[in-house]
Design an enzyme around this catalytic site. Structure first.
Site, mmCIF file in Angstrom:
data_model
loop_
_atom_site.group_PDB
_atom_site.id
_atom_site.type_symbol
_atom_site.label_atom_id
_atom_site.label_comp_id
_atom_site.label_asym_id
_atom_site.label_seq_id
_atom_site.Cartn_x
_atom_site.Cartn_y
_atom_site.Cartn_z
ATOM 1 N N ASP A 88 -65.159 66.300 135.144
ATOM 2 C CA ASP A 88 -65.976 67.039 135.681
ATOM 3 C C ASP A 88 -67.124 67.424 134.742
ATOM 4 O OD1 ASP A 88 -64.627 67.504 138.019
ATOM 5 O OD2 ASP A 88 -63.672 69.553 137.348
ATOM 6 N N LYS A 115 -55.536 72.732 137.520
ATOM 7 C CA LYS A 115 -56.157 72.041 136.282
ATOM 8 C C LYS A 115 -55.805 72.475 135.078
ATOM 9 C CE LYS A 115 -60.403 70.749 138.898
ATOM 10 N NZ LYS A 115 -61.911 70.549 138.905
ATOM 11 N N ASN A 118 -58.743 67.320 134.691
ATOM 12 C CA ASN A 118 -58.787 66.769 136.053
ATOM 13 C C ASN A 118 -58.550 65.478 136.342
ATOM 14 O OD1 ASN A 118 -61.256 65.552 135.270
ATOM 15 N ND2 ASN A 118 -62.443 65.812 137.169
ATOM 16 N N LEU A 161 -62.325 64.497 149.464
ATOM 17 C CA LEU A 161 -62.938 63.293 149.725
ATOM 18 C C LEU A 161 -62.416 62.240 148.675
ATOM 19 C CD1 LEU A 161 -66.330 65.181 150.135
ATOM 20 C CD2 LEU A 161 -65.011 64.002 151.871
ATOM 21 N N ASN A 171 -72.775 85.658 135.150
ATOM 22 C CA ASN A 171 -71.683 85.796 135.976
ATOM 23 C C ASN A 171 -71.699 87.114 136.445
ATOM 24 O OD1 ASN A 171 -69.214 84.790 136.957
ATOM 25 N ND2 ASN A 171 -68.053 86.034 135.526
ATOM 26 N N ARG A 172 -70.957 87.397 137.767
ATOM 27 C CA ARG A 172 -71.002 88.584 138.381
ATOM 28 C C ARG A 172 -70.211 89.608 137.920
ATOM 29 N NH1 ARG A 172 -67.921 87.724 144.114
ATOM 30 N NH2 ARG A 172 -66.308 86.588 143.161
ATOM 31 N N ALA A 205 -68.709 81.295 136.039
ATOM 32 C CA ALA A 205 -67.928 81.132 134.978
ATOM 33 C C ALA A 205 -66.435 80.883 135.245
ATOM 34 C CB ALA A 205 -67.639 82.619 134.275
HETATM 35 P P1 NAP Z 1 -63.609 78.764 140.772
HETATM 36 O O1 NAP Z 1 -62.870 78.322 139.453
HETATM 37 O O2 NAP Z 1 -62.883 79.771 141.639
HETATM 38 O O3 NAP Z 1 -65.042 79.535 140.006
HETATM 39 C C1 NAP Z 1 -65.828 80.228 140.830
HETATM 40 C C2 NAP Z 1 -66.994 80.720 140.290
HETATM 41 O O4 NAP Z 1 -67.891 81.413 141.401
HETATM 42 C C3 NAP Z 1 -66.751 81.963 139.606
HETATM 43 O O5 NAP Z 1 -67.411 82.204 138.577
HETATM 44 C C4 NAP Z 1 -67.025 83.290 140.634
HETATM 45 O O6 NAP Z 1 -67.225 84.291 140.005
HETATM 46 C C5 NAP Z 1 -68.182 82.680 141.159
HETATM 47 N N1 NAP Z 1 -68.433 83.287 142.490
HETATM 48 C C6 NAP Z 1 -67.729 83.183 143.736
HETATM 49 N N2 NAP Z 1 -68.096 83.985 144.564
HETATM 50 C C7 NAP Z 1 -69.166 84.534 144.234
HETATM 51 C C8 NAP Z 1 -70.304 85.289 144.734
HETATM 52 N N3 NAP Z 1 -70.376 85.751 146.112
HETATM 53 N N4 NAP Z 1 -71.462 85.601 143.911
HETATM 54 C C9 NAP Z 1 -71.315 85.383 142.592
HETATM 55 N N5 NAP Z 1 -70.497 84.537 141.911
HETATM 56 C C10 NAP Z 1 -69.615 83.992 142.757
HETATM 57 O O7 NAP Z 1 -64.163 77.376 141.238
HETATM 58 P P2 NAP Z 1 -64.692 76.108 140.631
HETATM 59 O O8 NAP Z 1 -63.653 75.161 140.514
HETATM 60 O O9 NAP Z 1 -65.429 76.196 139.238
HETATM 61 O O10 NAP Z 1 -65.695 75.383 141.733
HETATM 62 C C11 NAP Z 1 -66.941 76.362 141.988
HETATM 63 C C12 NAP Z 1 -67.729 75.276 142.972
HETATM 64 O O11 NAP Z 1 -67.820 74.056 142.327
HETATM 65 C C13 NAP Z 1 -67.122 74.956 144.158
HETATM 66 O O12 NAP Z 1 -67.671 74.858 145.218
HETATM 67 C C14 NAP Z 1 -66.515 73.549 144.031
HETATM 68 O O13 NAP Z 1 -66.413 72.873 145.363
HETATM 69 C C15 NAP Z 1 -67.805 72.976 143.114
HETATM 70 N N6 NAP Z 1 -67.368 71.791 142.290
HETATM 71 C C16 NAP Z 1 -67.987 70.885 142.534
HETATM 72 C C17 NAP Z 1 -67.683 69.498 141.893
HETATM 73 C C18 NAP Z 1 -68.594 68.546 141.674
HETATM 74 O O14 NAP Z 1 -67.835 67.365 141.243
HETATM 75 N N7 NAP Z 1 -69.543 68.512 142.330
HETATM 76 C C19 NAP Z 1 -66.778 69.741 140.609
HETATM 77 C C20 NAP Z 1 -65.944 70.977 140.573
HETATM 78 C C21 NAP Z 1 -66.332 72.232 141.297
HETATM 79 P P3 NAP Z 1 -66.025 85.364 139.541
HETATM 80 O O15 NAP Z 1 -65.819 84.695 138.260
HETATM 81 O O16 NAP Z 1 -66.980 86.728 139.260
HETATM 82 O O17 NAP Z 1 -65.045 85.529 140.670
#
Ligand code: NAP
Length: 292
Positions: free
Chosen positions: A109, A73, A94, A23, A156-157, A134
């Site tokens: 972020d 990143k 970022n 976006l 964290n899971r 995490a």
């Molecule tokens: P990431 O690095 O892939 O991390 C994902 C996290 O979610 C990990 O801690 C993972 O746990 C956990 N997770 C995934 N599936 C899970 C489940 N079923 N149950 C429990 N934990 C689960 O992704 P990220 O970059 O941090 O982004 C995370 C989210 O934030 C995304 O939806 C992204 O779009 C959003 N985001 C938003 C912004 C904003 O500006 N609003 C900015 C950045 C990110 P494990 O470590 O156990 O795999």
């Protein structure tokens, strides 16, 4: 002439893979247009093996700035000239600013998250905050919350050799803040949520197309809690809808998305970002993504 590409147009963009549903192009281009700036923002799909060439291209083509998204990143940091101390601490960048060939990396972020809390009149110092996740975003948020002296518990899971345990230890020692790490389970959440003030979902649970998922069941939510879900697609998420129903205050990830973009915009242009225009652009971009 405003709105047209000319010999003086300044180029910014975003690199990632995939990039098609970002976006940021619609948000940044609407902001440039609103202020009548001769800037354009372009999405570039960059595969993992092409990252160095892409960063060399930023210098070679005098691209003014970039946003960096998954999967670059962390890897991008090695190719930059300077890293802002907060981004260094987080271990992820970022946003890049190109000043006459010198590339500096930032993490907006983290600052976008904090700005969103402040916009909601929340100061995290001394507050009991539960942070779910995490991953990359959780790492940014955990660092800034620890720096702001929140009383932080990271859920964290995967707990074995997890980043959550490492970061909790490191943050507690660096900032003297009370930081703990526990497994993300219903029992642990139930015990911790009773006297928590802020709950932040930084997992990807509930993100489109898994709109019906939630990291916290509705029975654990209550009035007096502030729930900040950084997932912005869908907006609101199931977690935020159920938090509202339970009488909790809610903050949408859409606000954080806009704020991190606004901070990047200001670094590239030196102008105050038109935040309302950026928010509207994100909302219209989200509805277009749903239609596609
Ligand atoms: P990431 O690095 O892939 O991390 C994902 C996290 O979610 C990990 O801690 C993972 O746990 C956990 N997770 C995934 N599936 C899970 C489940 N079923 N149950 C429990 N934990 C689960 O992704 P990220 O970059 O941090 O982004 C995370 C989210 O934030 C995304 O939806 C992204 O779009 C959003 N985001 C938003 C912004 C904003 O500006 N609003 C900015 C950045 C990110 P494990 O470590 O156990 O795999």
């Amino acid at each position: 002439m405003r709105g047209t590409i000319s010999g003086k147009t300044v180029v910014c963009g975003i690199i990632g893979d995939p990039i098609g549903h970002s976006l940021s192009p619609i948000m940044q281009n609407k902001a440039f247009k609103k202020l009548g700036l001769g800037y354009v923002y372009v999405p570039f799909r960059v595969r993992k093996g092409d990252l160095k060439k892409a960063v060399d291209g930023v210098r070679g083509l005098s691209i003014r700035g970039l946003n960096i998204t998954i999967p670059h990143k962390v890897a991008v940091m090695q190719f930059l000239d300077r890293i802002d101390p907060l981004a260094e601490e987080i271990g992820a960048v970022n946003t890049i600013v190109n000043d006459s060939g010198t590339l500096t990396g930032y993490n907006t972020d983290a600052t976008g998250f904090l700005q969103t809390l402040h916009d909601n009149k929340i100061q995290p110092a001394g507050k009991k905050v539960l942070l779910l996740g995490a991953g990359g975003a959780a790492r940014a948020i955990g660092n800034i919350l620890a720096q702001e002296r929140a009383n932080l518990t990271i859920f964290n899971r995967k707990m074995e050799l997890s980043w959550a345990e490492d970061i909790a230890y490191r943050l507690a020692h660096c900032y003297g803040t009370d930081v703990n790490a526990v497994e993300l389970s219903r029992e642990n959440l139930k015990a911790a949520i009773a006297d928590a003030e802020i709950l932040v979902n930084a997992t990807s649970v509930g993100m489109h197309p898994d709109d019906d998922q939630t990291p916290v069941t509705a029975d654990l939510l209550r009035a007096g809690l502030t729930v900040f879900d950084i997932v912005y697609n869908p907006s609101p998420t199931r977690l935020l809808k159920e938090s509202t129903d339970a009488g909790a205050k809610t903050i949408s990830g859409l606000e954080m998305l806009v704020q991190q973009g606004a901070i990047a915009f200001e670094k590239w242009t030196g102008k105050a970002a038109p935040v309302d225009v950026m928010r509207q652009a994100v909302l219209s971009g989200l509805s277009q993504n749903y239609e596609n």
